[in-house]
Enzyme design. Structure first.
Site, PDB file in Angstrom:
ATOM      1  N   GLY A   1      37.205  71.414 -60.186  1.00  0.00           N
ATOM      2  CA  GLY A   1      37.552  70.336 -59.259  1.00  0.00           C
ATOM      3  C   GLY A   1      37.416  68.934 -59.835  1.00  0.00           C
ATOM      4  O   GLY A   1      37.842  68.636 -60.956  1.00  0.00           O
ATOM      5  N   ILE A   2      36.824  68.063 -59.058  1.00  0.00           N
ATOM      6  CA  ILE A   2      36.698  66.650 -59.423  1.00  0.00           C
ATOM      7  C   ILE A   2      35.850  66.493 -60.689  1.00  0.00           C
ATOM      8  O   ILE A   2      36.179  65.706 -61.580  1.00  0.00           O
ATOM      9  CB  ILE A   2      36.087  65.860 -58.239  1.00  0.00           C
ATOM     10  CG1 ILE A   2      37.073  65.835 -57.067  1.00  0.00           C
ATOM     11  CG2 ILE A   2      35.706  64.444 -58.660  1.00  0.00           C
ATOM     12  CD1 ILE A   2      36.506  65.258 -55.773  1.00  0.00           C
TER      13      ILE A   2
ATOM     14  N   TYR B   1      26.402  66.680 -44.168  1.00  0.00           N
ATOM     15  CA  TYR B   1      27.220  66.206 -45.300  1.00  0.00           C
ATOM     16  C   TYR B   1      27.461  64.705 -45.185  1.00  0.00           C
ATOM     17  O   TYR B   1      27.286  63.958 -46.147  1.00  0.00           O
ATOM     18  CB  TYR B   1      28.550  66.970 -45.325  1.00  0.00           C
ATOM     19  CG  TYR B   1      29.436  66.603 -46.508  1.00  0.00           C
ATOM     20  CD1 TYR B   1      29.168  67.108 -47.779  1.00  0.00           C
ATOM     21  CD2 TYR B   1      30.534  65.763 -46.352  1.00  0.00           C
ATOM     22  CE1 TYR B   1      29.973  66.775 -48.866  1.00  0.00           C
ATOM     23  CE2 TYR B   1      31.345  65.424 -47.429  1.00  0.00           C
ATOM     24  CZ  TYR B   1      31.057  65.936 -48.685  1.00  0.00           C
ATOM     25  OH  TYR B   1      31.855  65.604 -49.762  1.00  0.00           O
TER      26      TYR B   1
ATOM     27  N   LYS C   1      26.102  61.800 -47.847  1.00  0.00           N
ATOM     28  CA  LYS C   1      26.959  60.921 -48.648  1.00  0.00           C
ATOM     29  C   LYS C   1      26.671  59.443 -48.348  1.00  0.00           C
ATOM     30  O   LYS C   1      26.767  58.597 -49.242  1.00  0.00           O
ATOM     31  CB  LYS C   1      28.431  61.269 -48.416  1.00  0.00           C
ATOM     32  CG  LYS C   1      28.806  62.651 -48.966  1.00  0.00           C
ATOM     33  CD  LYS C   1      28.544  62.747 -50.469  1.00  0.00           C
ATOM     34  CE  LYS C   1      28.991  64.059 -51.071  1.00  0.00           C
ATOM     35  NZ  LYS C   1      28.782  64.151 -52.532  1.00  0.00           N
TER      36      LYS C   1
ATOM     37  N   THR D   1      40.608  70.730 -54.020  1.00  0.00           N
ATOM     38  CA  THR D   1      39.686  71.480 -54.897  1.00  0.00           C
ATOM     39  C   THR D   1      39.237  72.734 -54.140  1.00  0.00           C
ATOM     40  O   THR D   1      39.596  72.931 -52.972  1.00  0.00           O
ATOM     41  CB  THR D   1      38.414  70.661 -55.224  1.00  0.00           C
ATOM     42  OG1 THR D   1      37.665  70.509 -54.008  1.00  0.00           O
ATOM     43  CG2 THR D   1      38.740  69.302 -55.801  1.00  0.00           C
TER      44      THR D   1
HETATM   45  P1  NDP Z   1      33.898  72.027 -55.969  1.00  0.00           P
HETATM   46  O1  NDP Z   1      33.214  72.886 -54.955  1.00  0.00           O
HETATM   47  O2  NDP Z   1      35.310  72.297 -56.309  1.00  0.00           O
HETATM   48  O3  NDP Z   1      33.036  72.055 -57.349  1.00  0.00           O
HETATM   49  C1  NDP Z   1      31.665  71.866 -57.263  1.00  0.00           C
HETATM   50  C2  NDP Z   1      31.064  71.848 -58.645  1.00  0.00           C
HETATM   51  O4  NDP Z   1      29.652  71.691 -58.509  1.00  0.00           O
HETATM   52  C3  NDP Z   1      31.258  73.154 -59.408  1.00  0.00           C
HETATM   53  O5  NDP Z   1      31.304  72.884 -60.795  1.00  0.00           O
HETATM   54  C4  NDP Z   1      30.004  73.942 -59.071  1.00  0.00           C
HETATM   55  O6  NDP Z   1      29.743  74.946 -60.038  1.00  0.00           O
HETATM   56  C5  NDP Z   1      28.960  72.817 -59.073  1.00  0.00           C
HETATM   57  N1  NDP Z   1      27.783  73.114 -58.275  1.00  0.00           N
HETATM   58  C6  NDP Z   1      27.727  73.540 -56.993  1.00  0.00           C
HETATM   59  N2  NDP Z   1      26.467  73.727 -56.624  1.00  0.00           N
HETATM   60  C7  NDP Z   1      25.683  73.398 -57.689  1.00  0.00           C
HETATM   61  C8  NDP Z   1      24.288  73.389 -57.938  1.00  0.00           C
HETATM   62  N3  NDP Z   1      23.414  73.800 -57.017  1.00  0.00           N
HETATM   63  N4  NDP Z   1      23.843  72.992 -59.151  1.00  0.00           N
HETATM   64  C9  NDP Z   1      24.722  72.600 -60.107  1.00  0.00           C
HETATM   65  N5  NDP Z   1      26.048  72.588 -59.931  1.00  0.00           N
HETATM   66  C10 NDP Z   1      26.516  72.989 -58.738  1.00  0.00           C
HETATM   67  O7  NDP Z   1      33.700  70.532 -55.463  1.00  0.00           O
HETATM   68  P2  NDP Z   1      34.639  69.231 -55.564  1.00  0.00           P
HETATM   69  O8  NDP Z   1      35.140  69.088 -56.947  1.00  0.00           O
HETATM   70  O9  NDP Z   1      35.563  69.228 -54.438  1.00  0.00           O
HETATM   71  O10 NDP Z   1      33.552  68.095 -55.252  1.00  0.00           O
HETATM   72  C11 NDP Z   1      32.862  67.389 -56.260  1.00  0.00           C
HETATM   73  C12 NDP Z   1      32.114  66.247 -55.597  1.00  0.00           C
HETATM   74  O11 NDP Z   1      33.033  65.414 -54.897  1.00  0.00           O
HETATM   75  C13 NDP Z   1      31.085  66.696 -54.550  1.00  0.00           C
HETATM   76  O12 NDP Z   1      29.954  65.861 -54.617  1.00  0.00           O
HETATM   77  C14 NDP Z   1      31.828  66.488 -53.239  1.00  0.00           C
HETATM   78  O13 NDP Z   1      30.946  66.312 -52.163  1.00  0.00           O
HETATM   79  C15 NDP Z   1      32.633  65.260 -53.548  1.00  0.00           C
HETATM   80  N6  NDP Z   1      33.800  65.084 -52.700  1.00  0.00           N
HETATM   81  C16 NDP Z   1      34.785  66.031 -52.640  1.00  0.00           C
HETATM   82  C17 NDP Z   1      35.880  65.830 -51.817  1.00  0.00           C
HETATM   83  C18 NDP Z   1      37.000  66.819 -51.711  1.00  0.00           C
HETATM   84  O14 NDP Z   1      37.849  66.671 -50.814  1.00  0.00           O
HETATM   85  N7  NDP Z   1      37.089  67.826 -52.564  1.00  0.00           N
HETATM   86  C19 NDP Z   1      35.996  64.628 -50.989  1.00  0.00           C
HETATM   87  C20 NDP Z   1      34.911  63.694 -51.136  1.00  0.00           C
HETATM   88  C21 NDP Z   1      33.854  63.931 -51.959  1.00  0.00           C
HETATM   89  P3  NDP Z   1      28.819  76.235 -59.685  1.00  0.00           P
HETATM   90  O15 NDP Z   1      29.252  76.719 -58.339  1.00  0.00           O
HETATM   91  O16 NDP Z   1      29.080  77.211 -60.798  1.00  0.00           O
HETATM   92  O17 NDP Z   1      27.404  75.746 -59.712  1.00  0.00           O
END
Ligand code: NDP
Length: 254
Positions: free
Chosen positions: A21-22, A159, A163, A194
């Site tokens: 994702g991001i 959530y 944030k 994502t």
């Molecule tokens: P995804 O769920 O697609 O990816 C999340 C990432 O974080 C993965 O690499 C995952 O890998 C990792 N992760 C999750 N839990 C843990 C943990 N406990 N420890 C370490 N790594 C962890 O998320 P997005 O890319 O959508 O979001 C990224 C950020 O952007 C987040 O903070 C989200 O809140 C924020 N955001 C996203 C939006 C959206 O619409 N997508 C909008 C606004 C903000 P793994 O599971 O293997 O640990």
């Protein structure tokens, strides 16, 4: 050349949650700009390795569950051991869980706060020693438009609160660390396509509301967040600190 201000040659960047994702898009952008990148997550992802290898990014993966109490210190220790420095920290790992407030139990609340807030603070704190020793550093925290508005139709009290905390943590740290040449900024993305948002995008009761409430009439792509991340992590933003940059297709204008 103004474009040189976007280069990160010789810098070491850490992106938590950098495997999808991001986070993966940010890791790729920072790597393409010349940084050596550490991506960390709970599980390694071959998809991330393929994307970064194809983009010629110099990267390594370090496994870490950022919810665990000592994880941020340990990650920082391992980064310094392997790379010798830490210039850019991107606190991206986060989780979203929705639910009505009356039924929202303590365990679910903690699940969100421990990653979205506690881990972000611990990670910033852990980065201070190496950044201070180097005399400079950049921190970028990933917040959300949900820290600014209570977007609908899903209820997500924890959530949204988490944030908002990230945004204020960013401003507080930016103010405290400015004279030490450590800049701290945040981004507040709107709906970005994502794994996290996929359930909502595929939900016929939610998606039309998401789309119609977004002036640009579409969700964003991770690359559209990553380009702004490169700005905030590079010398291009050398006079920017404490900013929460909204990237939401106009959602928060209404
Ligand atoms: P995804 O769920 O697609 O990816 C999340 C990432 O974080 C993965 O690499 C995952 O890998 C990792 N992760 C999750 N839990 C843990 C943990 N406990 N420890 C370490 N790594 C962890 O998320 P997005 O890319 O959508 O979001 C990224 C950020 O952007 C987040 O903070 C989200 O809140 C924020 N955001 C996203 C939006 C959206 O619409 N997508 C909008 C606004 C903000 P793994 O599971 O293997 O640990």
């Amino acid at each position: 050349m103004i474009l040189e201000k976007f280069r990160l040659d010789g810098k070491v960047a850490v992106v938590t949650g950098g495997t999808r994702g991001i986070g993966l898009a940010i890791a790729k952008a920072l790597g393409e700009a010349g940084a050596r990148v550490i991506i960390s997550a709970r599980t390694s992802a071959s998809e991330a390795a393929e994307v970064l290898t194809n983009a010629n990014v110099d990267f390594e993966f370090i496994e870490a569950d950022m919810r665990e109490e000592g994880a941020a210190d340990e990650l920082t220790r391992r980064v310094i051991k392997r790379m010798g420095r830490l210039d850019i920290l991107v606190n991206n790992a986060g989780v979203a869980i929705h639910g009505d407030s009356g039924d929202f139990d303590d365990e679910t609340w903690r699940k969100i706060m421990s990653l979205n807030v506690d881990a972000v603070f611990r990670s910033c704190r852990a980065a201070l020693a190496p950044m201070r020793a180097q005399g400079a550093g950049v921190i970028l925290n990933i917040g959300s438009m949900s820290g600014i508005v209570s977007n609908i139709p899903q209820n997500q009290v924890a959530y949204n609160s988490s944030k908002a905390a990230v945004h204020m943590m960013t401003k507080s740290l930016a103010s405290e660390l400015a004279l030490e040449n450590i800049r701290v900024n945040a981004m507040a993305p709107g709906y970005i396509e994502t794994d996290m948002s996929r359930g909502g995008i595929e939900n016929p009761d939610w998606f039309p509301i998401w789309r119609d409430m977004t002036p640009m009439g579409r969700v964003g792509q991770p690359d559209e967040v990553a380009a702004a991340a490169l700005f905030l992590c590079s010398p291009a933003s050398s006079y920017v600190t404490g900013e929460v940059l909204v990237i939401d297709g106009g959602y928060t204008t209404r």
